[in-house]
Scaffold this motif. Structure first.
Motif, PDB file in Angstrom:
ATOM      1  N   SER A 149      -8.734   2.661   3.849  1.00 61.56           N
ATOM      2  CA  SER A 149      -9.849   2.568   2.912  1.00 61.56           C
ATOM      3  C   SER A 149     -10.937   3.582   3.274  1.00 61.56           C
ATOM      4  O   SER A 149     -11.662   4.054   2.403  1.00 61.56           O
ATOM      5  N   GLY A 150     -11.045   3.886   4.565  1.00 64.65           N
ATOM      6  CA  GLY A 150     -12.049   4.854   5.005  1.00 64.65           C
ATOM      7  C   GLY A 150     -13.443   4.437   4.590  1.00 64.65           C
ATOM      8  O   GLY A 150     -13.764   3.242   4.595  1.00 64.65           O
ATOM      9  N   VAL A 151     -14.249   5.415   4.204  1.00 63.28           N
ATOM     10  CA  VAL A 151     -15.627   5.111   3.802  1.00 63.28           C
ATOM     11  C   VAL A 151     -15.725   5.004   2.281  1.00 63.28           C
ATOM     12  O   VAL A 151     -16.800   5.101   1.712  1.00 63.28           O
ATOM     13  N   TYR A 152     -14.583   4.810   1.627  1.00 68.21           N
ATOM     14  CA  TYR A 152     -14.547   4.902   0.164  1.00 68.21           C
ATOM     15  C   TYR A 152     -14.344   3.550  -0.504  1.00 68.21           C
ATOM     16  O   TYR A 152     -13.870   2.599   0.089  1.00 68.21           O
ATOM     17  N   THR A 153     -14.640   3.545  -1.785  1.00 64.49           N
ATOM     18  CA  THR A 153     -14.565   2.313  -2.565  1.00 64.49           C
ATOM     19  C   THR A 153     -13.228   2.159  -3.288  1.00 64.49           C
ATOM     20  O   THR A 153     -13.125   1.411  -4.264  1.00 64.49           O
ATOM     21  N   THR A 154     -12.202   2.843  -2.800  1.00 62.40           N
ATOM     22  CA  THR A 154     -10.874   2.756  -3.419  1.00 62.40           C
ATOM     23  C   THR A 154     -10.495   1.277  -3.625  1.00 62.40           C
ATOM     24  O   THR A 154     -10.376   0.539  -2.655  1.00 62.40           O
ATOM     25  N   PRO A 155     -10.296   0.862  -4.881  1.00 60.02           N
ATOM     26  CA  PRO A 155     -10.114  -0.581  -5.099  1.00 60.02           C
ATOM     27  C   PRO A 155      -8.716  -1.106  -4.766  1.00 60.02           C
ATOM     28  O   PRO A 155      -8.564  -2.307  -4.529  1.00 60.02           O
ATOM     29  N   ALA A 156      -7.717  -0.233  -4.782  1.00 61.09           N
ATOM     30  CA  ALA A 156      -6.355  -0.733  -4.545  1.00 61.09           C
ATOM     31  C   ALA A 156      -5.631   0.210  -3.593  1.00 61.09           C
ATOM     32  O   ALA A 156      -5.637   1.433  -3.796  1.00 61.09           O
ATOM     33  N   ILE A 157      -5.022  -0.343  -2.571  1.00 64.95           N
ATOM     34  CA  ILE A 157      -4.318   0.463  -1.570  1.00 64.95           C
ATOM     35  C   ILE A 157      -3.008  -0.233  -1.234  1.00 64.95           C
ATOM     36  O   ILE A 157      -2.965  -1.462  -1.052  1.00 64.95           O
ATOM     37  N   TYR A 158      -1.948   0.563  -1.175  1.00 63.46           N
ATOM     38  CA  TYR A 158      -0.663   0.022  -0.736  1.00 63.46           C
ATOM     39  C   TYR A 158      -0.126   0.943   0.352  1.00 63.46           C
ATOM     40  O   TYR A 158      -0.139   2.174   0.201  1.00 63.46           O
ATOM     41  N   CYS A 159       0.345   0.338   1.429  1.00 65.99           N
ATOM     42  CA  CYS A 159       0.858   1.123   2.549  1.00 65.99           C
ATOM     43  C   CYS A 159       2.170   0.521   3.018  1.00 65.99           C
ATOM     44  O   CYS A 159       2.258  -0.689   3.246  1.00 65.99           O
ATOM     45  N   ASN A 160       3.178   1.358   3.116  1.00 69.16           N
ATOM     46  CA  ASN A 160       4.485   0.934   3.631  1.00 69.16           C
ATOM     47  C   ASN A 160       4.794   1.780   4.873  1.00 69.16           C
ATOM     48  O   ASN A 160       4.717   3.003   4.813  1.00 69.16           O
ATOM     49  N   VAL A 161       5.115   1.106   5.950  1.00 71.88           N
ATOM     50  CA  VAL A 161       5.449   1.835   7.181  1.00 71.88           C
ATOM     51  C   VAL A 161       6.803   1.368   7.686  1.00 71.88           C
ATOM     52  O   VAL A 161       7.000   0.174   7.931  1.00 71.88           O
ATOM     53  N   LYS A 162       7.701   2.301   7.808  1.00 69.80           N
ATOM     54  CA  LYS A 162       8.977   2.002   8.444  1.00 69.80           C
ATOM     55  C   LYS A 162       8.858   2.414   9.905  1.00 69.80           C
ATOM     56  O   LYS A 162       8.600   3.575  10.218  1.00 69.80           O
ATOM     57  N   VAL A 163       9.022   1.432  10.773  1.00 68.03           N
ATOM     58  CA  VAL A 163       8.885   1.649  12.208  1.00 68.03           C
ATOM     59  C   VAL A 163      10.289   1.909  12.748  1.00 68.03           C
ATOM     60  O   VAL A 163      11.182   1.082  12.565  1.00 68.03           O
ATOM     61  N   VAL A 164      10.489   3.082  13.359  1.00 64.54           N
ATOM     62  CA  VAL A 164      11.845   3.593  13.574  1.00 64.54           C
ATOM     63  C   VAL A 164      12.114   3.894  15.055  1.00 64.54           C
ATOM     64  O   VAL A 164      11.282   4.507  15.736  1.00 64.54           O
ATOM     65  N   PHE A 165      13.291   3.462  15.509  1.00 63.58           N
ATOM     66  CA  PHE A 165      13.724   3.826  16.866  1.00 63.58           C
ATOM     67  C   PHE A 165      14.373   5.214  16.870  1.00 63.58           C
ATOM     68  O   PHE A 165      15.124   5.556  15.953  1.00 63.58           O
ATOM     69  N   THR A 166      14.102   5.985  17.935  1.00 64.28           N
ATOM     70  CA  THR A 166      14.758   7.280  18.127  1.00 64.28           C
ATOM     71  C   THR A 166      15.010   7.468  19.621  1.00 64.28           C
ATOM     72  O   THR A 166      14.445   6.741  20.444  1.00 64.28           O
ATOM     73  N   ASN A 167      15.789   8.483  19.962  1.00 66.89           N
ATOM     74  CA  ASN A 167      16.077   8.760  21.376  1.00 66.89           C
ATOM     75  C   ASN A 167      14.974   9.614  22.001  1.00 66.89           C
ATOM     76  O   ASN A 167      15.200  10.749  22.434  1.00 66.89           O
ATOM     77  N   THR A 168      13.785   9.050  22.024  1.00 63.96           N
ATOM     78  CA  THR A 168      12.632   9.749  22.600  1.00 63.96           C
ATOM     79  C   THR A 168      11.843   8.762  23.445  1.00 63.96           C
ATOM     80  O   THR A 168      12.079   7.544  23.381  1.00 63.96           O
ATOM     81  N   VAL A 169      10.911   9.281  24.211  1.00 63.57           N
ATOM     82  CA  VAL A 169      10.040   8.413  25.021  1.00 63.57           C
ATOM     83  C   VAL A 169       9.369   7.392  24.086  1.00 63.57           C
ATOM     84  O   VAL A 169       8.950   7.758  22.979  1.00 63.57           O
ATOM     85  N   PRO A 170       9.272   6.125  24.490  1.00 62.29           N
ATOM     86  CA  PRO A 170       8.583   5.156  23.634  1.00 62.29           C
ATOM     87  C   PRO A 170       7.182   5.647  23.225  1.00 62.29           C
ATOM     88  O   PRO A 170       6.488   6.283  24.012  1.00 62.29           O
ATOM     89  N   VAL A 171       6.839   5.354  21.989  1.00 62.62           N
ATOM     90  CA  VAL A 171       5.554   5.792  21.437  1.00 62.62           C
ATOM     91  C   VAL A 171       4.622   4.583  21.385  1.00 62.62           C
ATOM     92  O   VAL A 171       5.027   3.496  20.993  1.00 62.62           O
ATOM     93  N   ASP A 172       3.400   4.797  21.788  1.00 61.27           N
ATOM     94  CA  ASP A 172       2.434   3.691  21.781  1.00 61.27           C
ATOM     95  C   ASP A 172       1.042   4.273  21.542  1.00 61.27           C
ATOM     96  O   ASP A 172       0.912   5.389  21.020  1.00 61.27           O
TER      97      ASP A 172
END
Lengths: 795, 267, 162
Positions: free
Chosen positions: A346-369
Motif C-alpha cells: 500500500s505504501g504511502v498511497y490510498t490505493t483502495p484494492a490490492i492483491y498479492c500472490n507469492v509463490k514461495v519456492v525451494f531451489t538448490n541455493t543457500v536458504p534465503v531469509d
C-alpha cells in the motif's frame, strides 16, 4: 558527578571506547581452557545424494578428535532446525515444511550444505582432516532460479513438494482488484527481478561451545542477534536439552543486518559436539564459508500491474511474485516474502484494492531469509518503480502523480486494504522536505551541465512506509508466528543509586548502550554515566526476543520505559513513607521525590539506600530492594516512512553509474539520539545503494555453484563509491509507543534501491529505457544503451 | 595454511640455488597473491624463499633514457618516486591504482610481473613501454615474457631482479576498475616512443596483449579520435559475471582513447 | 624460527612457525585481539596494522616479515606517550560517530592514521580513495570520512603519540 543526558541529545557512544582501542569482545576473541578447533565439511555440489561417508582416514590423522556426520545426529535422535513461522495458502493449507537437518542426512541441497563436523587440536589439523573425509556423492540435476524451479520437470528438492512450491500464498481482495482493473483508464505493467544479496556483516559468524560435566551446563558463545531465541529453539526443539541447563552468550557482535538472527545448524552442532568430545570447541567461519552458509536475502521475480483512472488516481495494484527460499526453510524464511511484503504494497498511497500472490519456492541455493529491510525493500521497489512507469506512460510528472495519491496527514489513522493500519505519518511533508533539501528545482541546470560533458544525469524519487517494531504477538500469531514478539527489560537501581539495565534486545552496532542509557537517565534523573546496559547473555538477562526488524527501541525501549515507570511507582511509596506524606502527594521529577507544595524531598539515591537498608521502611507492605522488570507487547506495528531522492550521473561510454547526490527525509517518530539515527540512516541507505548498483549473488545455472563467493566478486560499497548524503527527519509521533518512537534501523535500506534505480531509468529515459534491473552495473547499462531504440545524442 | 620451510637468502645466487634445491619451493616477494593462495590452501609449497633480504633489487634509478626499477620495489614506492613521476608519469599513475593502499605498501613490481595475473596492471605497463625483464639468469624482452594466464618465460629457479623501462616521449594508462577486486576489467597502456606507438591491454583476455591496429592508427595521428572507430573483436576475450566479452572489447577502445588523452595531457 | 621485533614500542623475541600469519600471531599467541579478520582475500582491511609506519594488511603478512621491524596495532595507539587518552584519530572517530559495530574500526583507524601521516590536509575525495582497502558495512562511510578529515587536522595541529 555527571549529568543527566536525556532524549534528543547526542552524547558520544558509551561503547566506542572499547571498540576504538581494540578491547571489544567478539566471539572469535574468546579462548577457553583446553579448547579444540572445529571445521565444517560442506557440500561442493548443489544437489546430490550421499551414498556413504568414509571418515577413517581423517580419524587416523594425529590431532583429530572426532568426525561427526548426519548419521551421528540421527543416532542421537536430534531434531531438525525449526522454522519460526508457519504460513498457509489461500485455502488454509499449511506450507510444506520439510526437515532441515543440522548435518545433511542422505542428501545435500545446496553448495555449502553441512556434511560433517571435524574436531581437532588445531584449525590446521581439522582443515586437513576435513579434506581426508571421503564423501561418496551421486550428483543430481540442480535448479537455482525460481522460474526454472517451478517449471514442469524441474529437479525436485523434496519428494513430497510438487513443483518445489513451499506455499502459494495470497493476500487481498482479488475480486475487488479484478473489478477495478476492468474500470481502469490505464494499466501500468512491470516485470522485475529483485536481486539476491548476501548480508556480509564484517564479523564472520563464529561459535564456541563448552559442556561442564560437573553441573550438566552447556554454554554457547555465538555471533547472534537473539541469544534467548537461539537457546529456546536449540534446546527445546533441536538438541532436546532442558533450557535451564543451556546458557547462550552473544557478546560483542560485529554487525548483523538479519544475517545473525537465525538459529543456525552450526550452533546446534557445536553445542552437541562439545559434550560428545568433552572439550570446548571453537569454530570461526572464513569469509568464503560465510558466502555459502550465511542466509541470503531478497531474490524475487515479480510481475506487477497498477490500475489508474484518467486523472492518475490509483485504483488497484496486482502483484505476483516468485520468492526464492533456497534449499530449506530458515528461521524466518517464509515470513519474509509474504507477511513482510504483501502488507507493505500500500505504501504511502490510498490505493483502495490490492492483491498479492507469492509463490514461495525451494531451489538448490543457500536458504534465503531476512536481510536488512526484509520484504519491505522488495515491496517498496515494486511499488515505487511501477509508479514511475505509470507516470511515464500517462505523461504525468512523477512527483505530481505521487502527490495525487498520497495519504493526507489528516487521514491518519489509515486502514490499508492489506491488513495493516497506519497510526501516523505525513508523506506529503516528507516529500516536500526532500524536494527542498535535494534542490530539485535546479536539477535541470545540473542535467544540462552533465550533458555538456557527455554524461546522462537522472533524478529518482522513492517514498516508502515500513512496518516495524516487530511485533504485536497476537497479530503475528494470526499471520503464522510460532513465538511471541514482545520484549523485556529490568531496571536495577543499585544501593548507591547507579543503574544497571538488563534488556533482551542485542546491541551490535546500533548504539543501545548509549540510547537506552539516555532513556533511563532522563526518566530517573540519573547521570548518564551511571547507567549501564547489559544484553546478550541468557544467564544475566531474564528473557528477550533480540534485535531485528527495527524493534529494539520500539519494543525493547518501551519495556525499558515501563520498567523505569515501575521504579518510580515504588520509589514514590518509599518516599511517602520516609517523608511521612501520602503517596498521592509525592511528585517525581529530575531524580527527586518531593511532597507537593513543600521543599521536602528525597533523591533517588536516598530512596535506593532506604530500599536496600530497610531500617526505616514499610516492610509490612513493601518488599525491600529497588529493581523492576517489565515485558512489553506492542499493540500495533510502527510505521516509519519517508521520501528519498537520488541523483546519478551515467557515463554512456562505459555505462558506469555514479551516485552524485542523495537526500533522505524520514519520519522515524521521536528521536532519542540524533547522531545515532543519522548514522543508522547513512548505513541503511548505503546498503540499499549497494543492492541497486553493486551487489549481486550469482549462481551458475548448470552447476549450482555460487559465482560471487568472495569479496573479490561480490561488490560491497566502498568509501569511494559514494557521495555525502543529506539526511533529515520529519517526524510525526507514533500514537501507541510509550515515547512516540517508530524505529529507524531499516528505513534507509527500504527507500534507497527504488530511488537509485528510478534515477538511473530517468537518466536513460530519453533512450526509451523504462526499467533497469539491479544491480545497475556498467556492463548492464552499456548494453541497455546499445540496445536502445534511439541513437546516443552526440553532444 | 600448511607448514613450509622458510629461507631468507642474502644474495641472489643463494636464492637461486635454494629454489633449485627444492623443486616444491616458491619465491616470496610482496606476497599479495601468494599468501592468500596459501591461506586458502590452494597451494602448499615445501619452502618459501623470501626475497626481502636480497640487496640491490629495490628502488628506482635512471640512465640512458631508461628507468630501472628493482623487483622488490613496492607499488607505493613506484607511485611516489620522484624519478618515475618525472620520467614516466604514466607508470607512476599505473602503480597508484593497483589494489588499495595497504596492498601497494607490500606488493612489488617483480611479484606482480612474475605472477602475470590476466587482470593485473603492471603487465600492461611493461608490455606497453617495451620494457626488459632482468632476471637472475638473463634479460627478457617484454614481448617474449608474458605467455597468457599466469604463465611467463620464467624458469622455476629464476627470479626477476629488475625491470628496465625505456623512457617514452609520452604515455598514458587508463583503467576500468572492477569495483570489488580492484583489478582491471580492462586497462590500456599507450606509449608514444621514438620508434613508434605501443598499445598494451590487460584485463580483457587471458593475458596482456598489444593492439597493432591501434598502434598503426596512433602512429599516423597520436590523438584519441584516431582510434575511436576501431572495434576490437570480442572473440577470445574474457566473459565473466562482471563483464561480457563484447563489453570488454568495447572498453578496450574507450580506455585506449582515454590513455591517449592522458598521454597528451602529460606530454 | 626466532624473530625479534618491536611491538607497540616494546621489544619482543619469539619462536614462531614460518607459516604463521601476523593476524594469527597477534590474536592467538600474543592475545592482541583488536586486530580483526574479516575476509580471506585481503579485501576488507579489518586487520590493518602499521609496519615501520606503513599501513599493511596483517592477514597477508607472514610472521618472519616482522624481523627487525616495528609493528604497531590498535592497542598501541596513544593520545600522548604513556597516557590513557585516545589518539587524535580515535577521538575523531568517537566525536564523528565513525563506527557502529566496531569490527572494521581498528583497521579503519590504522589506515586513517597512515593516510594522515602521508598528507597534512586531506580532501574528501582523497580520504574516500585512501580508504578503498577498508570495508565498513554499518556506517555508509560518511561519518568515517568526516572523522578522518577531522582526525588528520587534529594530528597535524597537535603532536600525535604514535
Amino acid at each position: 558527578m555527571g549529568n543527566v543526558i536525556g532524549i534528543g541529545a547526542s552524547p558520544r557512544r558509551k561503547e566506542d571506547q572499547r571498540f576504538l582501542t581494540g578491547r571489544g569482545n567478539y566471539v572469535s576473541d574468546i579462548k577457553r581452557p583446553g579448547m579444540a578447533a572445529g571445521v565444517f565439511l560442506r557440500s561442493p555440489h548443489a544437489h546430490a545424494l550421499i551414498r556413504g561417508i568414509d571418515k577413517q582416514a581423517a580419524l587416523e590423522m594425529p590431532g583429530v578428535i572426532a568426525v561427526l556426520t548426519g548419521e551421528d545426529v540421527a543416532a542421537d535422535g536430534l531434531g531438525s532446525l525449526p522454522c519460526g513461522w508457519g504460513i498457509t495458502d489461500a485455502r488454509g493449507v499449511p506450507m510444506k515444511e520439510p526437515p532441515f537437518p543440522m548435518l545433511a542426512q542422505g542428501k545435500v541441497r545446496f553448495v555449502g550444505d553441512m556434511v560433517a563436523f571435524v574436531i581437532a587440536e588445531t584449525v590446521e589439523d581439522a582443515s586437513t582432516a576435513a579434506e581426508l573425509v571421503k564423501v561418496d556423492y551421486e550428483v543430481l540435476p540442480s535448479v537455482v532460479g525460481v522460474l526454472d524451479a517451478v517449471r514442469p520437470g524441474a529437479p525436485k528438492l523434496f519428494d513430497d513438494v510438487p513443483n518445489n512450491i513451499c506455499c502459494d500464498w495470497e493476500l487481498g481482495d482479488k475480486a475487488a482488484v479484478d473489478t477495478a482493473f476492468r474500470k481502469a483508464a490505464h494499466v501500468a505493467r512491470l516485470s522485475l527481478v529483485n536481486n539476491r544479496l548476501i548480508g556480509n556483516p564484517m564479523e564472520p559468524r563464529a561459535a564456541i561451545a563448552e559442556y561442564n560435566p560437573g553441573t550438566g551446563q552447556h554454554t554457547l558463545w555465538t555471533t547472534s542477534q537473539f541469544p534467548h531465541v537461539v537457546r529456546f529453539l536449540m534446546s527445546a526443539l533441536v538438541l532436546k536439552l532442558p533450557e535451564h541447563k543451556v546458557r547462550v552468550v552473544a557478546p560483542d557482535v560485529g554487525g548483523g543486518f538479519g544475517v545473525k538472527q537465525f538459529h543456525y545448524g552450526e550452533e546446534a552442532v557445536i553445542t552437541w559436539a562439545a559434550k560428545r568430545v568433552m572439550r570446548p570447541v571453537k569454530w570461526v567461519a572464513s569469509r568464503s564459508e560465510c558466502y555459502v552458509s550465511d542466509r541470503h536475502g531478497r531474490d524475487h521475480v515479480t510481475e506487477a500491474e497498477l490500475a489508474l483512472d484518467e486523472k492518475g488516481k490509483f485504483l488497484a495494484l496486482r502483484v505476483k511474485t516468485l520468492a526464492n527460499m533456497g534449499g530449506y526453510l530458515s528461521t524466518f524464511g517464509p515470513n519474509i516474502p509474504t507477511n513482510l511484503y504483501g502488507p507493505l504494497l500500500s505504501g504511502v498511497y490510498t490505493t483502495p484494492a490490492i492483491y498479492c500472490n507469492v509463490k514461495v519456492v525451494f531451489t538448490n541455493t543457500v536458504p534465503v531469509d531476512a536481510y536488512r529491510g526484509a520484504g519491505r525493500p522488495e515491496a517498496t521497489f515494486v511499488l515505487e518503480r511501477i509508479v514511475d512507469v505509470a507516470a511515464s506512460d500517462m505523461g504525468i510528472d512523477r512527483v505530481e502523480l505521487r502527490r495525487r495519491n498520497m495519504i493526507p496527514k489528516e487521514a491518519y489513522p489509515y486502514q490499508t486494504p492489506v491488513l495493516v493500519q497506519y497510526d501516523s505519518g505525513d508523506p506529503i511533508g516528507c516529500l516536500d522536505g526532500a524536494l527542498a533539501a535535494a534542490d530539485v528545482k535546479w536539477f535541470g541546470t545540473r542535467k544540462a551541465a552533465s550533458a555538456r560533458s557527455g554524461k546522462f544525469r537522472g533524478l529518482g524519487f522513492s517514498t516508502y512506509v515500513e512496518a516495524c517494531g516487530l511485533a504485536p504477538s497476537r497479530f503475528a500469531g494470526r499471520l503464522g508466528a510460532r513465538g511471541g514478539l514482545y520484549e523485556s527489560a529490568t531496571v536495577r537501581v543499585h544501593p548507591a543509586g547507579q543503574v544497571t539495565v538488563l534488556i533482551g534486545t542485542h546491541n551490535h552496532g546500533q548504539g543501545h548502550e548509549t540510547t537506552f542509557a539516555q532513556i533511563v537517565s532522563e526518566k530517573l534523573g540519573v547521570a548518564f554515566e551511571n547507567v549501564d546496559i547489559v544484553f546478550g547473555d541468557t544467564d544475566r538477562v531474564q528473557f528477550g526476543m533480540g534485535t531485528y526488524g527495527s524493534r529494539s527501541l520500539v519494543v525493547g525501549g518501551a519495556a525499558l520505559s515501563k520498567a523505569a515507570d515501575k521504579v518510580i511507582v515504588k520509589g514514590k511509596k518509599i518516599a511517602a513513607h520516609l517523608l511521612e506524606a501520602s503517596e498521592a502527594d509525592i511528585h517525581f521529577e529530575a531524580g527527586k521525590f518531593s511532597v507537593a507544595g513543600t521543599d521536602r524531598a528525597k533523591t533517588l539515591g536516598e530512596i535506593a539506600v532506604a530500599a536496600y537498608v530497610p531500617h526505616n521502611y514499610p516492610l509490612e507492605v513493601l518488599e525491600p530492594g529497588l529493581e523492576e522488570q517489565a515485558y512489553y507487547d506492542p499493540v500495533n506495528f510502527t510505521y516509519p516512512g519517508g521520501c528519498h531522492i537520488a541523483e546519478v550521473e551515467i557515463d554512456p561510454e562505459t555505462g558506469a553509474v555514479t551516485l552524485v547526490d542523495y537526500t533522505a527525509v524520514d519520519d522515524v517518530g521521536t528521536v532519542i539520539n540524533p547522531m545515532i539515527v543519522e548514522g543508522q540512516l547513512h548505513g541503511g541507505i548505503v546498503q540499499g545503494v549497494g543492492q541497486a548498483l553493486y551487489e549481486n549473488a550469482v549462481y551458475d545455472e548448470s552447476s549450482g555453484q555460487l559465482m560471487s563467493g568472495s569479496l573479490m566478486d561480490y561488490c560491497m560499497p566502498r568509501a569511494d563509491h559514494l557521495p555525502m548524503m543529506k539526511v533529515a527527519t520529519h517526524s510525526t509521533l507514533c500514537t501507541h509507543t510509550p515515547m512516540g518512537v517508530k524505529g529507524c534501523g531499516e528505513v534507509g535500506t527500504i527507500g534507497s534501491p527504488a530511488a537509485v534505480i528510478n534515477a538511473v531509468v530517468d537518466a536513460l529515459a530519453h533512450l526509451g529505457v523504462t526499467h533497469v534491473d539491479m544491480p545497475a552495473t556498467p556492463n548492464r547499462i552499456w548494453r541497455l544503451i546499445q540496445n536502445a531504440s534511439l541513437p546516443i545524442a552526440a553532444e | 595454511m600448511r607448514s613450509f620451510a622458510y629461507h631468507q637468502p642474502n644474495a641472489i645466487p643463494e636464492a637461486v640455488s635454494l629454489l633449485a634445491e627444492q623443486p616444491e619451493s616458491r619465491p616470496l616477494a610482496g606476497g599479495m597473491t601468494l599468501i592468500p593462495t596459501l591461506k586458502q590452501r590452494l597451494a602448499a609449497p615445501a619452502a618459501l624463499v623470501d626475497l626481502a633480504g636480497l640487496p640491490d633489487i629495490k628502488g628506482c634509478s635512471n640512465g640512458n633514457a631508461v628507468v630501472t626499477i628493482g623487483a622488490m620495489t613496492t607499488h607505493a614506492e613506484v607511485a611516489s618516486s620522484p624519478l618515475v613521476k618525472s620520467q614516466i608519469p604514466a607508470l607512476a599513475a599505473l602503480a597508484s591504482v593497483i589494489g588499495d593502499p595497504a596492498v601497494r605498501d607490500r606488493g612489488t613490481i617483480g611479484g606482480s610481473v612474475a605472477n602475470n595475473d590476466p587482470a593485473a596492471d603492471y603487465p600492461a605497463g611493461v608490455l606497453g613501454l617495451g620494457a626488459t625483464i632482468v632476471t637472475s639468469a638473463r634479460e627478457i624482452a617484454a614481448e617474449n615474457f608474458f605467455f597468457g594466464l599466469f604463465e611467463t618465460a620464467l624458469k622455476p629457479n629464476e627470479i626477476i631482479t629488475a625491470i628496465r623501462f625505456p623512457v617514452p616521449l609520452s604515455a598514458g594508462y587508463a583503467k576500468f576498475k572492477a569495483p570489488a577486486s580492484r583489478y582491471a576489467v580492462v586497462g590500456v597502456f599507450v606509449a608514444k616512443t621514438a620508434t613508434g606507438v605501443r598499445v598494451a591491454v590487460t584485463g580483457a583476455g587471458s593475458g596482456v596483449f598489444r593492439v597493432p591496429q591501434m598502434e598503426r592508427a596512433l602512429a599516423e595521428a597520436f590523438d584519441p579520435t584516431a582510434i575511436a572507430a576501431i572495434k576490437i573483436d570480442a572473440e577470445g576475450l574474457t566473459s565473466d559475471i562482471h563483464a561480457d566479452a563484447g563489453y570488454r572489447a568495447h572498453l578496450v577502445t574507450v580506455m585506449a582513447k582515454r590513455a591517449v588523452a592522458t598521454a597528451l595531457g602529460a606530454a | 624460527m626466532q624473530i625479534s621485533f618491536t611491538l607497540n614500542a616494546k621489544p619482543v623475541t619469539l619462536d614462531v612457525e614460518p607459516a604463521t600469519l601476523v593476524t594469527e600471531l597477534l590474536r592467538e599467541h600474543l592475545n592482541l585481539t583488536g586486530t580483526h579478520i574479516g575476509c580471506d582475500t585481503s579485501q576488507c582491511g579489518a586487520c590493518v596494522v602499521h609496519l615501520d609506519g606503513l599501513a599493511v594488511k596483517s592477514c597477508t603478512l607472514l610472521a618472519p616479515a616482522l624481523q627487525g621491524k616495528s609493528l604497531v596495532t590498535i592497542e598501541g595507539l596513544q593520545g600522548a606517550p604513556g597516557s590513557n587518552q585516545l589518539h587524535p584519530m580515535q577521538e575523531a572517530f568517537r566525536q564523528h560517530h565513525g563506527l557502529q559495530c566496531g569490527f572494521c574500526t581498528p583497521g579503519m583507524v590504522m589506515s586513517a592514521i597512515a593516510l594522515a601521516h602521508a598528507k597534512a590536509a586531506l580532501t574528501e575525495a582523497e580520504v574516500r580513495r585512501g580508504l578503498e582497502g577498508n570495508i565498513c558495512r554499518c556506517t555508509g562511510y560518511q561519518n568515517i570520512v568526516l572523522a578522518v578529515m577531522a582526525g588528520t587536522a587534529a594530528m597535524h595541529g597537535a603532536g600525535s603519540g604514535e
